[in-house]
Design an enzyme around this catalytic site. Sequence first.
Site, PDB file in Angstrom:
ATOM      1  N   SER A 138       0.813  -1.213   0.000  1.00  0.00           N
ATOM      2  CA  SER A 138       0.000   0.000   0.000  1.00  0.00           C
ATOM      3  C   SER A 138       0.855   1.275   0.000  1.00  0.00           C
ATOM      4  O   SER A 138       0.326   2.356  -0.113  1.00  0.00           O
ATOM      5  CB  SER A 138      -0.943   0.004   1.201  1.00  0.00           C
ATOM      6  OG  SER A 138      -0.206   0.203   2.379  1.00  0.00           O
ATOM      7  N   LYS A 187       1.558   4.336   6.897  1.00  0.00           N
ATOM      8  CA  LYS A 187       0.845   5.211   5.957  1.00  0.00           C
ATOM      9  C   LYS A 187       1.456   6.603   6.061  1.00  0.00           C
ATOM     10  O   LYS A 187       2.232   6.892   6.971  1.00  0.00           O
ATOM     11  CB  LYS A 187      -0.639   5.319   6.347  1.00  0.00           C
ATOM     12  CG  LYS A 187      -1.437   4.010   6.253  1.00  0.00           C
ATOM     13  CD  LYS A 187      -1.810   3.678   4.829  1.00  0.00           C
ATOM     14  CE  LYS A 187      -2.545   2.343   4.728  1.00  0.00           C
ATOM     15  NZ  LYS A 187      -1.703   1.184   4.983  1.00  0.00           N
TER      16      LYS A 187
END
Lengths: 405, 144
Positions: free
Chosen positions: B62, B99
């Site tokens: 991701s 993230k």
Amino acid sequence: MFELIDVNAMYCSCEEAFRPDLNGRPVVVLSNNDSSLVAVNRAAKALGFRRGVPYFRCRSQLEYHGVAVFSSNYTLYSFFSARFAAVVESLAPRTFTYSIDELFVDASHIERTMSLEAFGHQLRAQVQQHTTLTCGIGLTETKTLAKLCNYAAKKWSSTGGVVALTDKNRLQKLMNLAPVREVWGVDSRTEKTLATLGISTALELSRMDTRLARRMFGVTLERTIRELRGETCFALEDGTPAKQQIMVSRSFGERITALSDMQQAVTGYATRAAEKARQEKRWAKAVSVFIRSSPLDTQGASYNGQATEILPVPSQDSRDIIEAARRALLRSWREGIRYAKAGIMLADLQGKETQFDLFNEQMARAGSEKLMQTLDRINQTGHSHRLCSLIFGLAYYAVNFSVLC
Amino acid sequence: MLLHPLKPRGSQPGVSEPYFAEMISAGFPSPAAGYESSELNLHEYCVRHPSATYFLKVSGNSMQDARIHDGDILVVDRAATPRHGSIVVASIDNEFTVKQLQLRPVPCLMPLNPAYPPILCDPDALQIWGVVTYTVMSHGACLS
């Protein structure tokens, strides 16, 4: 002025550090061979689990409550212990590592720059940030009182984990609330005898006649009583030794940069630690070594190294301990650092009954007990330090020799 | 994107390699090689706060646009302050995730891969575990 800082449920907190899914969940850690509970976190304690209970007896209960159960991992715990100590040392120059999760700090000059309470909160926040570990802090006149303040910091959450008391009246209030077994150096046997004298709180103990205490229990309890009255009897590095681990550590007078010097120092600590283990009739399975530079040094790189060796069979033989310590030292050694402090810790201590493992091929050394008894006897009557160190040195060469054969 | 803590062990003795101060242009190496200005110790280069730095291994993709790939090792500093745009390790739903932290216009955790949606989060519930300061990535796979 002394400070005691210790980590709440150290072993459990280390297991939780990289496991956000355990947040708020009950966690317990088992002793070597998974025989009993050695650590219980707050949530598990609330469910009624206690340290020292055999695993087989509470296994179904643990499963029923969905408690996370871990086998002990001393490599992980000493990894966090070294970081915890390094953070505290970076804020407080004079510290004494008391056990895997407790440090005494000399807080004498803190009040010139900030309040004791603010210092405690700063320390606590920094340890939490760097290591994820939460700690309790007690700050006051003497080490015995600091231990009591620490007890208060853990017991009452409204303190925010920090209790700094210098006011006599407030200290007395605390002593009145603290049962005598929470006083540093009072074991369960002393507690029972004290109960027959009608002494059940720390305050009552502090009012006991010191001459009587000395006659009945020895000089240590007399000192404890004086300490409760606010009179400093234990210096930073004195006092009752910790029970769960055996620690030997010192700051060096001069910085050490050569490996051979460090080996000599660590061999000395290992010898002393093995002696302590024999005195306390304990066998160690985990041997950790830590070495670090001073946070106050402006020249040179800072370094905080540690390594743990797990012995195949629990031992109290100086040769095993020295050998493991030297292996751990080599693993953690880094060239070009000006080392200010080193130490050794024996952990995963057990009594004699668990020493022999049916399924372990490597048995303890033959004749070890006799040799060590002789060594201890010579050291006790030894006339000079040189004789002692000669014997330690020989013990080390004996190790090398047996490896070569 | 899952994260696994690397088993802590005593830091291995640091090895200092000769350090060439000039930037190496990706392409044909300059014949006028850089000069040795000092010795580079990779551990010292990547670790600013020794007591607050942890190594975590990544799985998942991701964050591929931040050049963080499956199998890479992250250097995570718990003492660094997370800011808008920092790559962070946060815990969401009892799991670690890596993230990009975005504080504007609303706080969210942004995957740097168009295939994943941003995660809007309650600022009070958001727990930042640490800030990613370096990524260690092997190029060995390119050869095979």
